[in-house]
Design an enzyme around this catalytic site. Structure first.
Site, PDB file in Angstrom:
ATOM      1  N   LYS A   1       0.149  27.771 -40.921  1.00 43.26           N
ATOM      2  CA  LYS A   1      -0.708  26.604 -41.185  1.00 43.26           C
ATOM      3  C   LYS A   1      -1.727  26.353 -40.075  1.00 43.26           C
ATOM      4  CE  LYS A   1       2.827  23.814 -41.845  1.00 43.26           C
ATOM      5  NZ  LYS A   1       3.937  24.788 -41.961  1.00 43.26           N
ATOM      6  N   THR A   2      -1.256  26.347 -38.837  1.00 47.12           N
ATOM      7  CA  THR A   2      -2.158  26.016 -37.730  1.00 47.12           C
ATOM      8  C   THR A   2      -3.265  27.047 -37.588  1.00 47.12           C
ATOM      9  OG1 THR A   2      -0.433  24.817 -36.520  1.00 47.12           O
ATOM     10  CG2 THR A   2      -2.289  25.647 -35.236  1.00 47.12           C
TER      11      THR A   2
ATOM     12  N   GLU B   1      -3.581  20.208 -41.738  1.00 47.00           N
ATOM     13  CA  GLU B   1      -2.358  20.888 -42.131  1.00 47.00           C
ATOM     14  C   GLU B   1      -1.552  19.987 -43.060  1.00 47.00           C
ATOM     15  OE1 GLU B   1      -0.060  22.639 -38.986  1.00 47.00           O
ATOM     16  OE2 GLU B   1      -1.853  22.926 -37.755  1.00 47.00           O
TER      17      GLU B   1
END
Length: 460
Positions: free
Chosen positions: A122-123, A166
């Protein structure tokens, strides 16, 4: 539910304002003219930044912190019902929102909210999309779950067009969001202290996939098992990417340079060449993170040359295969990987990085995750030549499961692989200094504070 309106700024109090996500949301509200206050256990660079921008920060959580009676209280799942601020807020009949609910409400104030979900990546993917939007001069507002070096932090306050964030599945927080573009990178078992099983997790992702609605878009990894179960009966546009020819976009001709940085060509479902891309971050997993970012950018009409330049310039985020430095000719890398799939991906990427012996110092994260994936952790870690284990980082949990790093050590040794365990960082550092040699690659790995080991070594 309380509704945040940027045209009507109010006083918002954050319980746990020093967290990376909470501090970012507080910073966005400050920039929009809101009065912001909050509390945390201790001072940090994040709380000091907020103070410099006008927030009132209290250290220690007590009812007196609400003396000025805020209009809204925001809290995280870490806050318990007997917390003195929580109790006082209820007594004062102040409205409450969870962190995820606030973030969802804030998304409504932007024309194109983009939410990046998945068990892993995600990051990095959120940061890749951010890099492309910045390169395209779209002035995005960004909320990232790690330190993105291009903006010097985890938050960028921009214009009203694009909001990128996110979307974490833990406690179903991402179901409070209102995205126009949703991205699902992968779906695997994790957070089993909340979810019952993989079917429970998949059900939550299916609900998340519905959120964009008929005028929105879902971008999803077509390699997800039985992906049709996730995309079935959606009203939004669905775009897939992945290794399968059945996906709308597929990366081909994947190659690596001497540091393990991949390059590839993206092919559309109709066989059209959608551009060749070179990354400045390592690993096959980043090819697929990049695919998600490219497809997102193409859905927004961003020019291919802009996407290519942005991805070439993107050099990662903190704690994602981050090169920390060298000591005695030993390269030190730090990585956030704390799930077997992430460990496998990171260590496979390391195999393409120059090294003589690959060392991995792993700090397991939470007792429930360690117990649930004990064999998988052991198997993944054996990709490295030498394994060193630190104690389990408890995070939100208490040791009630009878599991420890010694348990994991025995599981690794049962696979015929050498594994060392030390109960303190100092012991690990001394062992490394005695046993690692010039040309070795040392990776500190985990979602806790294992990064300190490499940083301590570099100061010796």
């Amino acid at each position: 539910m309380y509704q945040i309106d940027f045209n009507d700024p109010i006083h918002v109090f954050f319980m746990g304002i020093g967290g990376i996500s909470m501090s970012g949301l507080a910073e966005i509200l400050l920039s929009e003219g809101f009065t912001v206050s909050g509390s945390d256990r201790q001072s940090s660079s994040l709380t000091e930044t907020l103070s410099s921008k006008g927030a009132v920060i209290y250290y220690g959580q007590k009812k007196e912190n609400l003396a000025n009676r805020p209009d809204l209280i925001v809290y995280t799942s870490a806050i318990k019902s007997d917390n003195p601020e929580f109790v006082a807020g209820k007594e004062l009949n102040i409205p409450f929102l969870t962190r995820a609910q606030l973030l969802g409400q804030m998304m409504k104030n932007y024309k194109v909210p983009i939410a990046v979900s998945g068990t892993h990546g995600k990051t990095t993917t959120t940061s890749m999309i951010s890099q492309i939007l910045l390169e395209a001069n779209t002035d995005p507002t960004l909320s990232i779950g790690g330190i993105y070096r291009a903006i010097g932090g985890n938050i960028r306050v921009g214009g009203p067009e694009y909001f990128v964030t996110e979307a974490c599945e833990y406690t179903n927080s991402f179901l409070s969001f209102f995205p126009k573009i949703s991205i699902i990178l992968n779906i695997e078992e994790d957070h089993l202290d909340f979810f019952k099983d993989i079917d429970d997790i998949r059900n939550s992702f299916h609900e998340f996939a519905k959120l964009p609605g008929s005028d929105g878009t879902l971008i999803i990894n077509g390699d997800i098992s039985n992906v049709e179960e996730i995309t079935n009966s959606l009203s939004c546009r669905v775009i897939t990417y992945g290794s399968s020819n059945n996906s709308d976009y597929t990366p081909v001709d994947i190659a690596y340079d001497e540091l393990g940085h991949p390059s590839f060509t993206l092919i559309g479902a109709d066989g059209k060449n959608e551009g060749s891309y070179t990354l400045n971050v390592p690993g096959l997993y980043n090819v697929y993170n990049a695919c998600a970012a490219i497809v997102t950018a193409k859905s927004l009409g961003i020019d291919e040359s802009i996407i290519q330049k942005a991805l070439l310039d993107f050099d990662g985020t903190d704690r994602r295969f981050e090169h920390k430095g060298e000591i005695n000719g030993i390269s030190i890398i730090d990585d956030y990987a704390h799930h077997p799939t992430e460990i496998t991906a990171t260590l496979n990427a390391a195999l393409n990085y120059p090294h003589k012996t690959l060392w991995c110092i792993f700090q397991p994260h939470t007792y429930t995750r360690t117990k649930a994936f004990l064999h998988e952790f052991a198997k993944a870690l054996t990709i490295s030549d030498k394994i060193i284990l630190a104690d389990i980082y408890a995070a939100r949990e208490k040791d009630t499961l009878g599991i420890s790093s010694v348990t994991l050590q025995k599981e690794i040794q049962s696979l015929g692989h050498e594994c060392f365990y030390f109960s303190s960082f100092e012991e690990i550092e001394n062992f490394v200094l005695k046993n690692c040699t010039k040309g070795d690659l040392l990776i500190t790995m985990g979602a806790g504070d294992v990064v300190k080991i490499g940083e301590n070594l570099l100061q010796k």
